[in-house]
Design a protein around this motif. Structure first.
Motif, PDB file in Angstrom:
ATOM      1  N   GLU A   1       0.837  -1.205   0.000  1.00 52.94           N
ATOM      2  CA  GLU A   1       0.000   0.000   0.000  1.00 52.94           C
ATOM      3  C   GLU A   1       0.868   1.249   0.000  1.00 52.94           C
ATOM      4  OE1 GLU A   1      -3.003  -0.018   3.016  1.00 52.94           O
ATOM      5  OE2 GLU A   1      -3.839   1.906   2.333  1.00 52.94           O
TER       6      GLU A   1
ATOM      7  N   SER B   1      -3.669  -5.961  -5.975  1.00 57.68           N
ATOM      8  CA  SER B   1      -2.648  -4.913  -6.173  1.00 57.68           C
ATOM      9  C   SER B   1      -3.207  -3.767  -6.997  1.00 57.68           C
ATOM     10  CB  SER B   1      -1.419  -5.485  -6.879  1.00 57.68           C
ATOM     11  OG  SER B   1      -0.816  -6.465  -6.070  1.00 57.68           O
TER      12      SER B   1
ATOM     13  N   LEU C   1      -5.111  -1.430  -4.925  1.00 59.25           N
ATOM     14  CA  LEU C   1      -4.283  -0.533  -4.110  1.00 59.25           C
ATOM     15  C   LEU C   1      -3.788   0.658  -4.939  1.00 59.25           C
ATOM     16  CD1 LEU C   1      -2.037  -2.999  -2.059  1.00 59.25           C
ATOM     17  CD2 LEU C   1      -3.962  -1.617  -1.240  1.00 59.25           C
TER      18      LEU C   1
END
Ligand code: ADP
Length: 176
Positions: free
Chosen positions: A130, A163, A166
């Motif tokens: 993150e 991912s 994020l």
């Protein structure tokens, strides 16, 4: 999102299939290939890529080097060496930001207007995902604001949907 003249998207997929003018490789300092995205790029580009990389003499962490793309759809590969996460007190954040900045500077110097980035350092180099996404978004945003007409398209290509989420969230958090 749109920043100046640039469209900026987050996608889930395989960066070796991107037809942007350049793709960025999360390389290691030897530039002689490795696992993860680096291995995938070398496999897809063919042995000529390794041959050109051998002439470069490696690359320090946070810097970038450019080669041709050979059998890739992308004409160029920008190899950048992300930091290995060692707890956060070894300049990892600054070095990760430097990878994105150095890659964009090289692209601009070569007149390349569409660039795809992987999630640098978030695989075996273990940078917290993150935070890596936040740094990537912030530094690319700053570069696009400072150079509003230099790029047509920036892509963040993540290998998996968590991912991508994020990186999408990091773009959404940027100031207007
Ligand atoms: P690093 O050593 O910088 O951590 P890795 O290659 O191990 O580099 O991982 C960086 C990121 O690239 C990871 O999030 C991984 O899931 C992703 N990745 C691996 N293969 C590909 C690919 N073919 N296309 C896009 N992303 C990939």
């Amino acid at each position: 999102m749109i920043v100046g003249a640039t469209r900026w998207d987050v996608l889930t997929g395989d960066i070796t299939r991107c037809a942007t003018e350049a793709i960025v490789n999360a390389a290691n300092g030897s530039l002689l290939g490795g696992g993860g995205v680096d291995g995938a790029i070398h496999r897809a580009a063919g042995p000529e890529l390794l041959a050109e990389c051998r002439t470069l003499g490696g690359c320090p962490t946070g810097e970038a080097r450019i080669t041709q793309g050979y059998r890739l759809p992308a004409a160029y590969v920008i190899h950048t060496v992300g930091p290995v996460w060692r707890g956060g007190r070894q300049h990892e954040r600054r070095l990760l930001a430097s990878c994105y900045r150095a890659s964009l500077i090289l692209a601009r110097e070569h007149g390349l207007r569409s660039i795809a980035f992987p999630a640098i350092s978030t695989g075996v180099y273990a940078f917290p995902k993150e935070e890596a996404a936040g740094i990537a978004a912030a530094i690319v945003h700053a570069e696009l604001l400072a150079n509003p007409t230099d790029f047509d398209h920036i892509l963040f290509i993540c290998f998996d949907e968590p991912s991508s989420n994020l990186y999408s969230a990091a773009l959404e958090k940027l100031p207007d």
